[in-house]
Enzyme design. Structure first.
Site, PDB file in Angstrom:
ATOM      1  N   ALA A   4       5.523   4.417   2.365  1.00 12.22           N
ATOM      2  CA  ALA A   4       6.084   5.636   2.955  1.00 12.22           C
ATOM      3  C   ALA A   4       6.571   5.388   4.381  1.00 12.22           C
ATOM      4  CB  ALA A   4       5.040   6.757   2.940  1.00 12.22           C
ATOM      5  N   GLY A  52       0.822  -1.192   0.000  1.00 15.38           N
ATOM      6  CA  GLY A  52       0.000   0.000   0.000  1.00 15.38           C
ATOM      7  C   GLY A  52       0.863   1.250   0.000  1.00 15.38           C
ATOM      8  N   CYS A  53       0.223   2.366  -0.310  1.00 13.90           N
ATOM      9  CA  CYS A  53       0.950   3.630  -0.413  1.00 13.90           C
ATOM     10  C   CYS A  53       1.459   4.063   0.958  1.00 13.90           C
ATOM     11  CB  CYS A  53       0.057   4.694  -1.019  1.00 13.90           C
ATOM     12  SG  CYS A  53      -1.645   4.709  -0.401  1.00 13.90           S
ATOM     13  N   TYR A  54       0.591   4.020   1.958  1.00  9.82           N
ATOM     14  CA  TYR A  54       1.034   4.395   3.305  1.00  9.82           C
ATOM     15  C   TYR A  54       2.154   3.480   3.803  1.00  9.82           C
ATOM     16  CZ  TYR A  54      -2.888   7.654   4.420  1.00  9.82           C
ATOM     17  OH  TYR A  54      -3.765   8.699   4.500  1.00  9.82           O
ATOM     18  N   GLU A  89       1.606  11.783  -0.370  1.00 11.15           N
ATOM     19  CA  GLU A  89       1.424  11.205   0.943  1.00 11.15           C
ATOM     20  C   GLU A  89       2.643  11.588   1.767  1.00 11.15           C
ATOM     21  OE1 GLU A  89      -1.354   7.759   0.650  1.00 11.15           O
ATOM     22  OE2 GLU A  89       0.554   6.820   1.088  1.00 11.15           O
TER      23      GLU A  89
END
Lengths: 348, 348, 348, 348
Positions: B157, B152-154, B245
């Protein structure tokens, strides 16, 4: 009731303009002086065209104002320049009520002031006299004050969320992390590259991490509540919206539950007209308070044991500045505290 | 080198579209199939008019694709529907490379999956086979994988910021607070009231606090790094920007200094083409990575003793989704890892 | 003066919500019924969380309202469904005042209605009875009306700019080009892909060019002013802002100068509380009227000989909808026309 | 093919930065000099942090550049300062190719220049030598030019829509109304109050109506196409988005139909890599071209008889500035015209 005669210093900035927006429709106020030294001679419609429908006094230099005609003055000048001007105003008219929206009188300790602002305070007696204008915590002192140092926008949001919890010893005051998010008006109307539309839009920037001048103000007041000096984490972020501020505060619980925190906040604000504690499961958002003097606070359980999240939001130009100043003015003049301040948030 | 023949499932969503944007200009790729069951029969220009300059295959139902013609498939379908479709694809063509951008194969533990997604996993053997596609940590496994579960993107990061610190035992993994901020594309192209322009614009909302499905994914990987199960705080906020993000991670130090953290990150990413550690004093911001596959990470000292702040940012649709999938594809085909991915951020 | 008892139909949409925002603070109004059939049973705070500070009646189905208790009803329902509901309301309580904010009663000609809305009108007698609610032009008729068809947002902006010029025969009514720009709330709260934040943000789209249903409404009223049927150009564009509308109207002069146009507008609106004609050289902008009931109009000379540009702006949800409806309600009840409507624009 | 050695003057502005973004990834270019006199000594990462991943030369004063090492120079300096600097550069290295992105050499007539820019041109021979760099219309001349005056962003958008129609005598060139909308980067990176986020956001402002300096440039080129001097209406509006420009042009037909216009445009651009004519019924929008060198043009019938609407859109920093300059550079060096310019629009 006759109208109070009001002057606004620094009327060409955003806090000055929001004071005009609210005071121009206040049932007991009349704006009779507006100053902006770099724009002296212009009409307010020249510097803020959205006031085209108002008949307002022309902008003048602050030195030209006849202070004897005024009942109160709102001061939206930059930090540092304010203290000497307010000293001069109070010398000219010792009975005038001063609502300072700058940072000049917020810190009680002269050393802390000197450390964070880089110079000795230039009106020390007034620093001593000034009352910290967070209405909900200092209502009595404000009522009888002559000079009120209205808190910064971030401190208002953070302190309303945290002070009742610190006072009730429900949280560990040595482990408070405040992740703060602000709209761009928080940076003022001065010309800076990072607040250009093309720079601040469509993006998100942390700034002044560990060095923001609102940190000592928050520490001062949490320290008062806790009865001891505290150091906090305060990490601001610039968000692509004009108005609004939201603090996500991460706290360690001292034998309390998140529900205990919510209950403590509900009790603290049970009779407050502008501070609302959200029901369990409801998350505050800046959209709910935009343009209004209201504050919304919510509490959420953390997935980490013995931790909780407290979220608070307000409009930085209203409850975070001009609105709270007017709330304080109402108290100082014996007016209904909510007079002129009951606008509902503008959404969408 | 001949071009790899690519299919994209779920091409009418934002991750699918960003895969198209990047693959259409990839020197070693050719898009030969696009699926979107609710839009079958339309051209991509009908559902994404910014592709007007491309000649692309028409959208078809996924059941209509001839998998034997494809070298790789990117899957941008919703969570839950993906696992059965991928099982069918791999059954039809066991040699095809699968880059899954959904959440279906990211969690290794079937119980954790069932707990967070509300149903038993429907392709358990594939769940076991899938490699977690965070390129920088699993490069070797990805190179030889058939099915890569792109993170996932979160998690991308957060993990790029925290895993090297957890591995090096510089931080207390039981006290990690991740205040996360995402642009609105993170919520996908589905029609939801809270992602309307008039609702999400000019405001800021925390959401899914304590319940976001990216939390277990972050915990899984920090747990791997730390060698023990961990529970983290993960608090997402919706920000009025389309892409981007930023995770502000608050960590407790274990005998280390903030500079030690920066050094550990610099060492971890010294040879990485897409992960950059900012110099001391430089704060990452989403504007720096918009539209690009780059990640920027910075470390700041906390005012609270023995604490630090680690800030990481990426574009959720690129390194947070389609870009990382392509980076993995490049590895799987023995192509240069950066092929087709060196676009610089679009700023302003 | 006792408060008028108000019901709002369609309170879960943006025009309904703005009616609530304004009426909740109106000195002579009390909201006692709110309907939203798809949300019946919920509180307003569930569908519009920015109303957390108000005690409001629960949302009910419109069929459940006791019309005999109401003095007035505001109708923010979708076009087409409104006519039958209003007929039912007026049958139940023939003395109730109806402020319709939909398009159902705006067109006087039944054939034009049928042509643009795709079906025969289903309440023809009411269509005949309805007064077109552009306050400044139909004040007398509105004062004595029972059913007021409040104009669309675009028509209000365009007609306030053009009708006095058409009446005074200063412009050629057969050569009017209206380039119109609207914020995204103009599209309502319904879920549509093109009004998602990620689609409408950071971009600009013309839409419904030549086919927008506000065109016949504008033509109807310019035709009345000119004394003959007219055809206009009306070209709307979707702008990445929530509120606000601006019409740039390009007109051919009939022996008049741009200054003559400005003078004619100044005379037409000399006594109007909400319509302001900008001084020569001042250009209206939507920021000046956001959240307010004010309209600003400016005139600029064209570089093409015998042409001029007339620019008008308003907030589509206030003077373009709920605000004008309240202005009309004030007239219908003999209240001061500006009651509850003097909020200044929220800027920034 | 060896790389061309490039210098960029004025690299701290937005057009300079977009030239860097594109040239840094151009297959046949190498940036070896960057100037910005007010930032001399800084790295590009200091003034544009999104270039953190690039190794770029430090910023120097333009007087320090060794012009003999350069094959081409891109000039993104402010209007007025450019002409003398370019004269000096060409004197130092007469073989260097100059791509000027300022307005200094766009107007062919010295009187028109003096009238609109307020002073005599200070490099008249170069003004005579300069080729107007609208690639699609002056490809041959550009190919052999030494100094190309790249057109303004608005002229590029307007002229691509209108010149083929004027040339084919399908429209009345004395009745052209161009309602133009631009993102905020069009105003540059200089500090101005009206381009602050809090001022330009959430609102829409017409500006420079009748006085914008792009008007004479548009008139010059339509005049060339029509064979006679023309006066146009050009009305710009500032839109709350960073990039993108859209011109809605209202034209009177000369015996032609809207379909004839579309056909003429399709024929004119049949072989153009960057100019696309939208199919009937498709409306261009800025989102389709953001960050790209593409232009999209559409034609719609007007409701007024014998009128049509031509809509054109581009990214003001790419095809409206740096992208077109690179397209011209490619021609001047005999490179493929599309080299380094085929990025697809970044959407969302």
């Amino acid at each position: 009731m006759s109208s109070k005669k009001i002057g606004i210093l620094g009327a060409s900035g955003y806090t000055g303009a929001d004071a005009v927006r609210l005071l121009a429709r206040h049932p007991n106020a009349e704006i009779i002086a507006l100053t902006a030294n770099t724009h002296a001679g212009k009409s307010m419609g020249d510097v803020f065209p959205h006031f085209f429908m108002l008949g307002l006094p022309k902008l003048v230099e602050w030195e030209k104002v006849d202070w004897s005609r005024l009942d109160a003055v709102f001061c939206g000048l930059p930090h540092g320049t304010t203290q000497e001007i307010i000293a001069a105003v109070l010398k000219a008219n010792p009975k005038i009520k001063v609502l300072d929206m700058s940072a000049d009188f917020r810190l009680r300790d002269k050393n802390t002031y000197a450390q964070w602002y880089g110079h000795e305070h230039r009106a020390l007696e007034l620093q001593g006299e000034a009352v910290y204008g967070l209405t909900e915590f200092y209502r009595d002192k404000i009522t009888s004050a002559r000079l009120v140092a209205c808190p910064g926008c971030y401190p208002t949001a953070a302190l309303l969320a945290l002070v009742p919890l610190a006072k009730a010893k429900l949280i560990d005051v040595d482990d408070i992390i405040i992740d703060a998010k602000s709209g761009v008006t928080g940076a003022g109307r001065g010309l800076k590259q990072n607040t250009l539309f093309s720079e601040a839009g469509e993006g998100l920037s942390p700034y002044s991490v560990g060095t923001h001048r609102h940190a000592p103000e928050i520490e001062q007041e949490i320290g008062v509540a806790a009865g001891s000096a505290v150091t906090i984490n305060f990490t601001p972020h610039l968000i692509p919206m004009a108005r609004g501020e939201l603090c996500t505060s991460y706290v360690k619980l001292k034998g309390a539950t998140p529900d205990d925190l919510r209950t403590a906040l509900e009790q603290a604000y049970a009779n407050e007209p502008f501070v609302h504690v959200a029901s369990k499961g409801v998350l505050p958002q800046t959209q709910n308070v935009r343009g209004s003097n209201y504050v919304q606070i919510g509490v959420v359980a953390d997935r980490i044991k013995n931790r909780a999240i407290v979220i608070s939001t307000l409009d930085n130009l209203v409850k975070g500045s001009a609105g709270q100043a007017i709330q304080n003015m109402n108290l100082m003049f014996g007016l209904p505290e909510t007079a002129g301040l009951e606008q509902i948030a503008l959404f969408p």
